[in-house]
Design an enzyme around this catalytic site. Structure first.
Site, PDB file in Angstrom:
ATOM      1  N   LYS A  56     -14.565 -32.921  11.878  1.00 39.10           N
ATOM      2  CA  LYS A  56     -15.943 -32.920  11.967  1.00 39.10           C
ATOM      3  C   LYS A  56     -16.683 -33.234  13.171  1.00 39.10           C
ATOM      4  O   LYS A  56     -17.546 -32.895  13.708  1.00 39.10           O
ATOM      5  CB  LYS A  56     -16.412 -33.917  10.749  1.00 39.10           C
ATOM      6  N   LYS A 111       6.769 -39.068  36.416  1.00 39.99           N
ATOM      7  CA  LYS A 111       5.574 -38.974  37.123  1.00 39.99           C
ATOM      8  C   LYS A 111       4.692 -37.632  36.956  1.00 39.99           C
ATOM      9  O   LYS A 111       3.430 -37.921  36.945  1.00 39.99           O
ATOM     10  CB  LYS A 111       5.923 -38.805  38.765  1.00 39.99           C
TER      11      LYS A 111
END
Length: 194
Positions: free
Chosen positions: A119, A48
């Protein structure tokens, strides 16, 4: 959350004795439609916490992206639709790249090379600077990509950045045998198709 419990659209992550879990699972099924046995006591809580931590990190990255898109002049709904209908909207990385690349330690058959990903991140952070949009998550992702490029990993799959985290944590996340094609069928990005 409350809404999920009220509608029974809820993941329940349980740790403890397996025999006890099996005995009480029908009660858990009454309020959760995705009940998982996570392992020993405490494993459910760990799952969790990991889930919620990832959720908040993704939320911040989405906030950065959507504010960048809107500030750069794109309609809010349009940029949102583009993101949700793209590979991120179906969590391609989680559903396909993790089982294909991470679980199998396979980065040598790239679906999207790290050099290209770097990039794109660089262009996005440059756009953020141009429009004065703070982007701490994107900047961190770019620095990790640069670290990987400096290691000579530019032609590897862009998921190779995962290895930096593994090395820092001193653990490997491996589970060969999980089918990435089956895992990739979990979510669709075309809600208009039945």
């Amino acid at each position: 959350g409350k809404t999920g419990a009220a509608t029974r659209n809820l993941a329940v992550m349980v740790g403890g004795d397996k025999a006890i879990f099996d005995r009480i699972k029908p009660m858990l099924d009454a309020f959760g439609d995705k009940v998982f046995y996570a392992g020993d006591i405490g494993a459910g809580a760990v799952c969790k916490l990991v889930h919620n931590m990832i959720s908040h990190g993704i939320r911040q990255a989405i906030a950065e992206g959507l504010t960048l898109g809107v500030k750069a002049g794109v309609d809010a709904e349009t940029v949102w639709e583009c993101v949700r209908r793209g590979s991120n909207g179906r969590m391609r990385y989680l559903h396909e790249s993790i089982p294909r690349n991470i679980f199998n330690d396979d980065f040598d058959s790239p679906s999207f090379m790290l050099a290209l990903a770097r990039k794109d991140i660089s262009l996005a952070t440059e756009l953020g600077r141009e429009f004065n949009v703070p982007m701490p998550i994107a900047n961190l992702a770019e620095q990790i990509a640069i670290d990987c490029l400096n290691r000579g990993w530019g032609e590897k799959d862009s998921s190779v950045t995962f290895k930096i985290q593994e090395m820092a944590a001193g653990v490997e996340v491996r589970k060969p045998g999980v089918d990435p094609l089956k895992a990739g069928k979990f979510i669709t990005t075309n809600p208009d198709v039945e």
